[in-house]
Design a protein around this motif. Structure first.
Motif, mmCIF file in Angstrom:
data_model
loop_
_atom_site.group_PDB
_atom_site.id
_atom_site.type_symbol
_atom_site.label_atom_id
_atom_site.label_comp_id
_atom_site.label_asym_id
_atom_site.label_seq_id
_atom_site.Cartn_x
_atom_site.Cartn_y
_atom_site.Cartn_z
ATOM 1 N N GLU A 11 0.836 -1.198 0.000
ATOM 2 C CA GLU A 11 0.000 0.000 0.000
ATOM 3 C C GLU A 11 0.875 1.253 0.000
ATOM 4 O O GLU A 11 0.523 2.264 -0.622
ATOM 5 N N LYS A 12 2.001 1.185 0.676
ATOM 6 C CA LYS A 12 2.910 2.333 0.691
ATOM 7 C C LYS A 12 3.433 2.627 -0.713
ATOM 8 O O LYS A 12 3.517 3.793 -1.129
ATOM 9 N N ALA A 13 3.780 1.566 -1.447
ATOM 10 C CA ALA A 13 4.250 1.752 -2.816
ATOM 11 C C ALA A 13 3.148 2.355 -3.682
ATOM 12 O O ALA A 13 3.415 3.210 -4.534
ATOM 13 N N ASP A 59 14.059 -2.441 -37.184
ATOM 14 C CA ASP A 59 12.642 -2.477 -37.528
ATOM 15 C C ASP A 59 11.894 -3.216 -36.416
ATOM 16 O O ASP A 59 11.975 -4.444 -36.303
ATOM 17 N N LEU A 60 11.171 -2.444 -35.601
ATOM 18 C CA LEU A 60 10.462 -2.990 -34.453
ATOM 19 C C LEU A 60 8.973 -3.081 -34.763
ATOM 20 O O LEU A 60 8.369 -2.127 -35.261
ATOM 21 N N TYR A 61 8.378 -4.227 -34.433
ATOM 22 C CA TYR A 61 6.973 -4.497 -34.742
ATOM 23 C C TYR A 61 6.170 -4.676 -33.459
ATOM 24 O O TYR A 61 6.687 -5.188 -32.459
ATOM 25 N N PRO A 62 4.895 -4.299 -33.477
ATOM 26 C CA PRO A 62 4.056 -4.466 -32.293
ATOM 27 C C PRO A 62 3.600 -5.902 -32.105
ATOM 28 O O PRO A 62 3.225 -6.583 -33.056
ATOM 29 N N GLY A 63 3.654 -6.358 -30.865
ATOM 30 C CA GLY A 63 3.075 -7.643 -30.505
ATOM 31 C C GLY A 63 1.733 -7.407 -29.838
ATOM 32 O O GLY A 63 0.832 -6.815 -30.434
ATOM 33 N N SER A 64 1.607 -7.813 -28.592
ATOM 34 C CA SER A 64 0.367 -7.605 -27.846
ATOM 35 C C SER A 64 0.345 -6.194 -27.266
ATOM 36 O O SER A 64 1.123 -5.882 -26.364
ATOM 37 N N LEU A 65 -0.561 -5.344 -27.771
ATOM 38 C CA LEU A 65 -0.647 -3.960 -27.317
ATOM 39 C C LEU A 65 -1.798 -3.724 -26.347
ATOM 40 O O LEU A 65 -1.782 -2.753 -25.585
ATOM 41 N N ASP A 66 -2.805 -4.587 -26.377
ATOM 42 C CA ASP A 66 -3.980 -4.362 -25.535
ATOM 43 C C ASP A 66 -4.036 -5.304 -24.331
ATOM 44 O O ASP A 66 -4.953 -5.232 -23.519
ATOM 45 N N LYS A 67 -3.055 -6.182 -24.225
ATOM 46 C CA LYS A 67 -2.995 -7.120 -23.113
ATOM 47 C C LYS A 67 -1.545 -7.231 -22.649
ATOM 48 O O LYS A 67 -0.639 -7.459 -23.446
ATOM 49 N N ALA A 68 -1.329 -7.068 -21.354
ATOM 50 C CA ALA A 68 0.035 -7.077 -20.818
ATOM 51 C C ALA A 68 0.723 -8.417 -21.047
ATOM 52 O O ALA A 68 0.097 -9.474 -20.951
ATOM 53 N N VAL A 69 2.024 -8.358 -21.356
ATOM 54 C CA VAL A 69 2.841 -9.564 -21.485
ATOM 55 C C VAL A 69 3.843 -9.676 -20.331
ATOM 56 O O VAL A 69 4.506 -10.690 -20.163
ATOM 57 N N ALA A 70 3.946 -8.607 -19.550
ATOM 58 C CA ALA A 70 4.837 -8.589 -18.386
ATOM 59 C C ALA A 70 4.266 -7.609 -17.377
ATOM 60 O O ALA A 70 3.408 -6.780 -17.712
ATOM 61 N N ILE A 71 4.755 -7.690 -16.143
ATOM 62 C CA ILE A 71 4.255 -6.840 -15.067
ATOM 63 C C ILE A 71 5.409 -6.066 -14.433
ATOM 64 O O ILE A 71 6.444 -6.637 -14.085
ATOM 65 N N ARG A 72 5.190 -4.758 -14.298
ATOM 66 C CA ARG A 72 6.117 -3.911 -13.553
ATOM 67 C C ARG A 72 5.752 -4.028 -12.066
ATOM 68 O O ARG A 72 4.640 -3.694 -11.659
ATOM 69 N N GLY A 73 6.674 -4.539 -11.266
ATOM 70 C CA GLY A 73 6.443 -4.633 -9.833
ATOM 71 C C GLY A 73 6.870 -3.348 -9.150
ATOM 72 O O GLY A 73 8.046 -2.961 -9.230
ATOM 73 N N VAL A 74 5.949 -2.675 -8.516
ATOM 74 C CA VAL A 74 6.236 -1.374 -7.904
ATOM 75 C C VAL A 74 6.337 -1.528 -6.392
ATOM 76 O O VAL A 74 5.415 -2.021 -5.745
ATOM 77 N N HIS A 75 7.469 -1.098 -5.850
ATOM 78 C CA HIS A 75 7.700 -1.150 -4.408
ATOM 79 C C HIS A 75 8.356 0.148 -3.972
ATOM 80 O O HIS A 75 8.592 1.038 -4.800
ATOM 81 N N GLU A 76 8.658 0.276 -2.698
ATOM 82 C CA GLU A 76 9.143 1.557 -2.178
ATOM 83 C C GLU A 76 10.543 1.918 -2.644
ATOM 84 O O GLU A 76 10.953 3.068 -2.537
ATOM 85 N N HIS A 77 11.276 0.957 -3.158
ATOM 86 C CA HIS A 77 12.680 1.211 -3.514
ATOM 87 C C HIS A 77 12.933 0.824 -4.968
ATOM 88 O O HIS A 77 13.843 0.051 -5.267
ATOM 89 N N ASN A 78 12.153 1.384 -5.883
ATOM 90 C CA ASN A 78 12.252 1.022 -7.296
ATOM 91 C C ASN A 78 13.473 1.646 -7.955
ATOM 92 O O ASN A 78 13.378 2.587 -8.738
#
Length: 314
Positions: free
Chosen positions: A126-128, A207-226
């Motif tokens: 919750e603090k994060a 040359d970079l191409y889009p994969g999944s744009l509307d559904k996450a493929v990874a998660i950013r973990g957010v904590h107090e010391h990012n």
């Protein structure tokens, strides 16, 4: 596919096991490369345990065993990688089961040199959430619609309006193409925004191409010391850190010589806007008045970058 996943590790003893195991769920992951960056916590011991437990996990440190930052650590990981494809993951983030679904299809086309997708967010406390919700919210970090590769660089440097962003966690690239087309990988002297600067240049050369744009493929973990690395505590103002980023981008664009004129002008104006934002009040207004006369068009359309309270985060 033979994918090398590169994970820099700094101050991530609570998270690195989850990150590694999220990468190992895929048969296409050929190896997971941990680069331990003199972490002050117990991460080195945990990394050693992971490398002993899993055959695919390989552990490295910098030759002097010192802290060199995320950029240098990723470079070392790239140097050690032996897979045909490179993917990246921060030690406090993790992959979702669909991480490489688009890659399996898209990389069948040899013209595809890289694939990017959407990143979700999870608050570990919750603090994060209190600290970072205004920055990340509950939204995806993503590119908002399908763009051809030629547009990705211009979108990343904010020349195409509401283009969006993609994260290093969602990027997969052909290893041989990276070495053929980029002389400089991550820049170790950058302690903030080193991944953003790398993605700007990468999208220019590959040359970079889009994969999944509307559904996450990874998660950013957010904590107090990012933080993945030690950062100068004086760099607390977003205007200052963004000035450093755009100074580096402007220097690269000048040296590259092939960056289109309109892009060069835009980069120059972006740098200028953050230089104004970080200037003392009297100097700030002097610069605004000066450029209203010498470059009225950019000042009229670019004042959104000039935050007079130094709280702007793009």
């Amino acid at each position: 596919m033979k994918i090398s996943v590169i994970i820099p590790v700094y101050n991530a003893e609570k998270f690195v096991s989850h990150a590694v195991e999220s990468a190992l769920q895929f048969d296409d992951v050929y190896e997971v490369i941990l680069v331990e960056d003199k972490s002050p916590d117990d991460a080195l011991r945990i990394c050693r345990n992971l490398s002993e437990k899993y055959e695919k996990v390989k552990l490295y440190q910098h030759p002097d065993k010192e802290n060199h930052g995320a950029g240098a650590s990723r470079n070392l990981g790239i140097e050690k990688a032996t897979g045909d494809f490179l993917a990246f993951l921060d030690a406090d983030d993790y992959y979702l089961p669909n991480r490489f679904d688009s890659e399996k299809e898209l990389f069948q086309n040899p013209a595809v040199e890289g694939v990017y997708g959407a990143l979700g967010v999870q608050y570990y406390s919750e603090k994060a959430k209190e600290q970072y919700y205004r920055v990340f919210g509950d939204r995806l970090t993503t590119v908002y619609k399908v763009h051809p590769p030629a547009d990705v660089f211009f979108g990343q440097i904010h020349m195409l309006g509401a283009f969006g962003l993609f994260s290093i966690d969602t990027l997969t690239i052909r290893r041989d193409t990276l070495f053929k087309k980029m002389n400089i990988l991550f820049k170790p002297h950058l302690k903030l925004h080193e991944d953003t600067e790398f993605l700007f240049r990468l999208s220019y050369y590959l040359d970079l191409y889009p994969g999944s744009l509307d559904k996450a493929v990874a998660i950013r973990g957010v904590h107090e010391h990012n933080r993945i690395t030690k950062v100068d505590t004086r760099i607390v103002d977003p205007a200052i850190s963004r000035t450093i980023l755009w100074t580096e981008v402007y220097r690269w664009a000048n040296e590259e010589m092939t960056v289109p004129e309109d892009a060069m002008l835009h980069i120059k104006r972006m740098l200028r806007s953050f230089e104004i934002a970080k200037a003392p009040k009297l100097k700030k207004w002097g610069m605004v008045i000066k450029y209203l006369f010498t470059d009225y068009k950019s000042m009229r359309s670019g004042l959104y970058n000039i935050n007079f309270k130094h709280t702007l985060i793009l």
